[in-house]
Design an enzyme around this catalytic site. Structure first.
Site, PDB file in Angstrom:
ATOM      1  N   LYS A  33      -4.009  10.170  -1.141  1.00 18.32           N
ATOM      2  CA  LYS A  33      -3.242  10.122   0.107  1.00 18.32           C
ATOM      3  C   LYS A  33      -2.447  11.420   0.243  1.00 18.32           C
ATOM      4  O   LYS A  33      -2.787  12.263   1.054  1.00 18.32           O
ATOM      5  CB  LYS A  33      -2.303   8.917   0.098  1.00 18.32           C
ATOM      6  N   PHE A  88      -8.640  -9.497  -3.750  1.00 16.82           N
ATOM      7  CA  PHE A  88      -9.097  -8.983  -2.452  1.00 16.82           C
ATOM      8  C   PHE A  88     -10.166  -7.919  -2.599  1.00 16.82           C
ATOM      9  O   PHE A  88     -10.913  -7.664  -1.670  1.00 16.82           O
ATOM     10  CB  PHE A  88      -7.906  -8.430  -1.650  1.00 16.82           C
ATOM     11  N   TYR A  91     -11.996  22.657 -20.290  1.00 22.52           N
ATOM     12  CA  TYR A  91     -11.436  21.398 -20.787  1.00 22.52           C
ATOM     13  C   TYR A  91      -9.930  21.537 -20.981  1.00 22.52           C
ATOM     14  O   TYR A  91      -9.159  20.652 -20.610  1.00 22.52           O
ATOM     15  CB  TYR A  91     -12.109  21.017 -22.111  1.00 22.52           C
ATOM     16  N   ASP A 147       7.612   6.333  -5.582  1.00 33.62           N
ATOM     17  CA  ASP A 147       6.182   6.369  -5.290  1.00 33.62           C
ATOM     18  C   ASP A 147       6.008   7.202  -4.027  1.00 33.62           C
ATOM     19  O   ASP A 147       6.339   6.764  -2.926  1.00 33.62           O
ATOM     20  CB  ASP A 147       5.655   4.943  -5.085  1.00 33.62           C
ATOM     21  N   PHE A 184       3.517  -2.590  -4.191  1.00 39.23           N
ATOM     22  CA  PHE A 184       2.150  -2.306  -3.780  1.00 39.23           C
ATOM     23  C   PHE A 184       1.260  -3.070  -4.765  1.00 39.23           C
ATOM     24  O   PHE A 184       1.662  -3.308  -5.902  1.00 39.23           O
ATOM     25  CB  PHE A 184       1.852  -0.798  -3.782  1.00 39.23           C
ATOM     26  N   THR A 185       0.069  -3.457  -4.315  1.00 40.56           N
ATOM     27  CA  THR A 185      -0.786  -4.350  -5.122  1.00 40.56           C
ATOM     28  C   THR A 185      -0.992  -3.848  -6.562  1.00 40.56           C
ATOM     29  O   THR A 185      -0.777  -4.595  -7.517  1.00 40.56           O
ATOM     30  CB  THR A 185      -2.166  -4.512  -4.456  1.00 40.56           C
ATOM     31  N   ARG A 208      -4.120  -7.423   4.733  1.00 46.82           N
ATOM     32  CA  ARG A 208      -2.924  -7.235   3.920  1.00 46.82           C
ATOM     33  C   ARG A 208      -2.054  -8.467   4.142  1.00 46.82           C
ATOM     34  O   ARG A 208      -1.172  -8.489   4.978  1.00 46.82           O
ATOM     35  CB  ARG A 208      -2.177  -5.961   4.313  1.00 46.82           C
TER      36      ARG A 208
HETATM   37  N1  F0G Z   1       1.086   3.352  -4.271  1.00 46.07           N
HETATM   38  C1  F0G Z   1       0.896   3.267  -2.933  1.00 46.07           C
HETATM   39  C2  F0G Z   1       2.074   3.199  -2.028  1.00 46.07           C
HETATM   40  C3  F0G Z   1      -0.406   3.228  -2.417  1.00 46.07           C
HETATM   41  O1  F0G Z   1      -0.580   3.117  -1.112  1.00 46.07           O
HETATM   42  C4  F0G Z   1      -1.504   3.289  -3.318  1.00 46.07           C
HETATM   43  C5  F0G Z   1      -2.866   3.176  -2.831  1.00 46.07           C
HETATM   44  C6  F0G Z   1      -1.255   3.395  -4.697  1.00 46.07           C
HETATM   45  C7  F0G Z   1       0.063   3.426  -5.131  1.00 46.07           C
HETATM   46  C8  F0G Z   1      -2.357   3.457  -5.694  1.00 46.07           C
HETATM   47  O2  F0G Z   1      -2.995   4.693  -5.604  1.00 46.07           O
HETATM   48  O3  F0G Z   1      -5.348   4.119  -4.928  1.00 46.07           O
HETATM   49  O4  F0G Z   1      -4.779   6.357  -5.916  1.00 46.07           O
HETATM   50  O5  F0G Z   1      -4.748   4.328  -7.320  1.00 46.07           O
HETATM   51  N2  F0G Z   1      -3.154   2.765  -1.677  1.00 46.07           N
HETATM   52  C9  F0G Z   1      -4.518   2.674  -1.131  1.00 46.07           C
HETATM   53  C10 F0G Z   1      -4.483   2.022   0.230  1.00 46.07           C
HETATM   54  C11 F0G Z   1      -5.501   2.071  -2.048  1.00 46.07           C
HETATM   55  O6  F0G Z   1      -5.569   1.764   0.755  1.00 46.07           O
HETATM   56  O7  F0G Z   1      -3.415   1.806   0.803  1.00 46.07           O
HETATM   57  P1  F0G Z   1      -4.546   4.881  -5.957  1.00 46.07           P
END
Ligand code: F0G
Length: 482
Positions: A266, A455, A80, A223, A132-133, A389
């Protein structure tokens, strides 16, 4: 300019790995695919993996791992608090970015949550190349807003520019003057700008933005989720870095930023995330949030096995032969599609091949969600799952009107080192067929519409029975073929 590694003078993109474990996939007949798509409310997120032939939804958490990553998982130190695994991962990251402090978090958006809580105040603005979303959702949930200052070419589908993800320096200066720096919560650079087609940011641009932020006392956040692709493009497209080591490029990026965060789903080809900084005060404030929202400081909501895999994956992401595989396949698919007349984002970026759904479905308005409709139609035509997208990925305005996206894209992502060249050719072939029959694709209408990140689990229906017409044409052209 070509990013493809040629073999013996032939136009063969060469994989610098071999496959030693495989997963069986199935291709359902088009009638079955249509049924599954309808059951999923014409939202590719709601399909089940068993019904999908090639999953090009995302590269997130689905990249092929190396034998060394799997081997490292066996050495995970499960505790832990005080796990050796944490210290191994911390030292890899400190060395990679030359930053002092590391905080673990369970994925990218968890990092965004923590740093938004640190920096965003109601009414403040976060300036960035592009959102980013999940980033935007976290900032807006805390009462902040975003302003995008990507260069104009970044929002053009076709351009010759090598670094379309760059921030516009004039727009940055103008925004600082207009908003006042006390109202700007941070400036954010997104590597490999996701929503505009995986387009990279140049080192020169990062240097300039960093200089301005330092002069103005603004916090610069990076990022790094799509860092691997961005590093590849810096090395390949910017003469200054032709002979530079990837590690040195990475460290220079580290030297320009105040905070770096990433999704290790990623970057590092595992599952997790993390935040780095050399600013002790910020580190201490963010540290308080990790046990509250994520988990104890030495695991941050992650499995220690994944952390071991991540440590190795991060080191491997400094190898040009490893990080070149995705951009090479993206370029191959884009080239093949262009020869067939299919409209795609150029120059090819990282992450995936991005189809211009607005041009593809020029008979549909943005309110009919052309990118979502194309994603659904392409699943019918091929069993391949892509991701919308576009406007569907945006959020409605408070008055209920649509936020029309700058671009309507169907993203066909390449999980790293997962697909073969014949599978890529199949994608191009089926997409070319769909393009020839594009007038059969109709729009989509929401049936169930969540308020935030709609989405992910929104459900839609088709505007008219266009899937049936598509199936009919498919059978007429392909006979009994799947
Ligand atoms: N920032 C970027 C540029 C991303 O592409 C993603 C995730 C995140 C933040 C968030 O990271 O998913 O680990 O919480 N992109 C994925 C995609 C979901 O399908 O492009 P996460």
């Amino acid at each position: 300019m070509s990013d493809v590694k040629f073999f013996s003078g032939e136009n063969i993109p060469l994989e610098m790995h071999k496959v030693r474990m495989v997963q069986r996939v199935y291709l359902l007949p088009i009638e079955e695919r249509a049924k599954r798509m309808a059951e999923a409310g014409y939202n590719t997120f709601l399909l089940r993996n068993k019904d999908i032939f090639l999953d090009m939804l995302t590269d997130s958490g689905v990249n092929a791992m190396s034998e060394n990553q799997y081997a490292a998982m066996l050495q995970a130190d499960d505790s832990y608090a005080g796990s050796e695994t944490f210290y191994r991962l911390e030292s890899v990251l400190q060395d990679m970015f030359n930053m002092e402090y590391f905080l673990p978090a369970h994925q990218g958006r968890a990092c965004e949550h923590i740093l938004s809580r640190l920096l965003v105040t109601p009414g403040s603005t976060a300036i960035m190349n592009y959102h980013f979303t999940t980033t935007k959702a976290h900032i807006c949930t805390l009462g902040g807003q975003i302003e995008e200052i990507i260069i104009d070419e970044g929002l053009e589908i076709n351009s010759e520019l090598a670094f379309k993800g760059n921030l516009d320096i004039n727009k940055l200066n103008e925004a600082i003057a207009r908003l006042g720096r006390e109202n700007i919560c941070f400036v954010r650079i997104e590597a490999g700008t996701n929503l505009v087609g995986g387009q990279p940011v140049s080192m020169q641009n990062m240097r300039e933005v960093s200089k301005i932020c330092r002069a103005e006392g603004l916090t610069l956040v990076y990022d790094a989720s799509l860092l691997s692709d961005n590093l590849y493009f810096i090395k390949k497209r910017d003469g200054e870095f032709k002979d530079k080591e990837i590690i040195d490029i990475t460290r220079e990026i580290g030297s320009l930023m105040d905070i770096i965060y990433f999704s290790a789903r990623k970057l590092g080809a595992a599952r997790g995330g993390g935040i780095l900084t050399s600013n002790k005060e910020m580190f201490l404030q963010m540290r308080e949030m990790v046990p509250l929202y994520e988990g104890f400081l030495t695991y941050g909501g992650m499995s220690v096995r994944e952390m071991e895999a991540m440590a190795i994956g991060l080191q491997e992401s400094l190898d040009i032969d490893i990080i070149s595989q995705t951009p090479i396949f993206v370029e191959v698919l884009c080239r093949e599609l262009l020869t067939k007349g299919v409209p795609v984002v150029t120059p090819p970026g990282g992450l995936g091949c991005h189809i211009d759904a607005r041009a593809f479905c020029s008979h549909l308005s943005q309110e009919q969600y052309p990118a979502g409709a194309l994603a659904a139609a392409f699943f019918l035509a091929s069993g391949v799952r892509g991701m919308e997208r576009g406007t569907l990925s945006e959020q409605r305005n408070p008055d209920g009107s649509e936020t029309l996206a700058h671009m309507e894209l169907l993203r066909l992502a390449f999980p790293k080192r997962v697909f073969t060249l014949s599978q890529v050719r199949y994608v191009a072939d089926r997409l070319a067929w769909l393009y020839e029959n594009r007038e059969l694709i109709g729009g989509l209408i929401f049936e169930e519409e969540p308020r935030v990140l709609r989405f992910f689990f929104g459900r839609l229906k088709t505007d008219g029975n266009w899937p049936e017409k598509l199936i009919k044409k498919f059978r007429a052209d392909f006979g009994e073929s799947l």
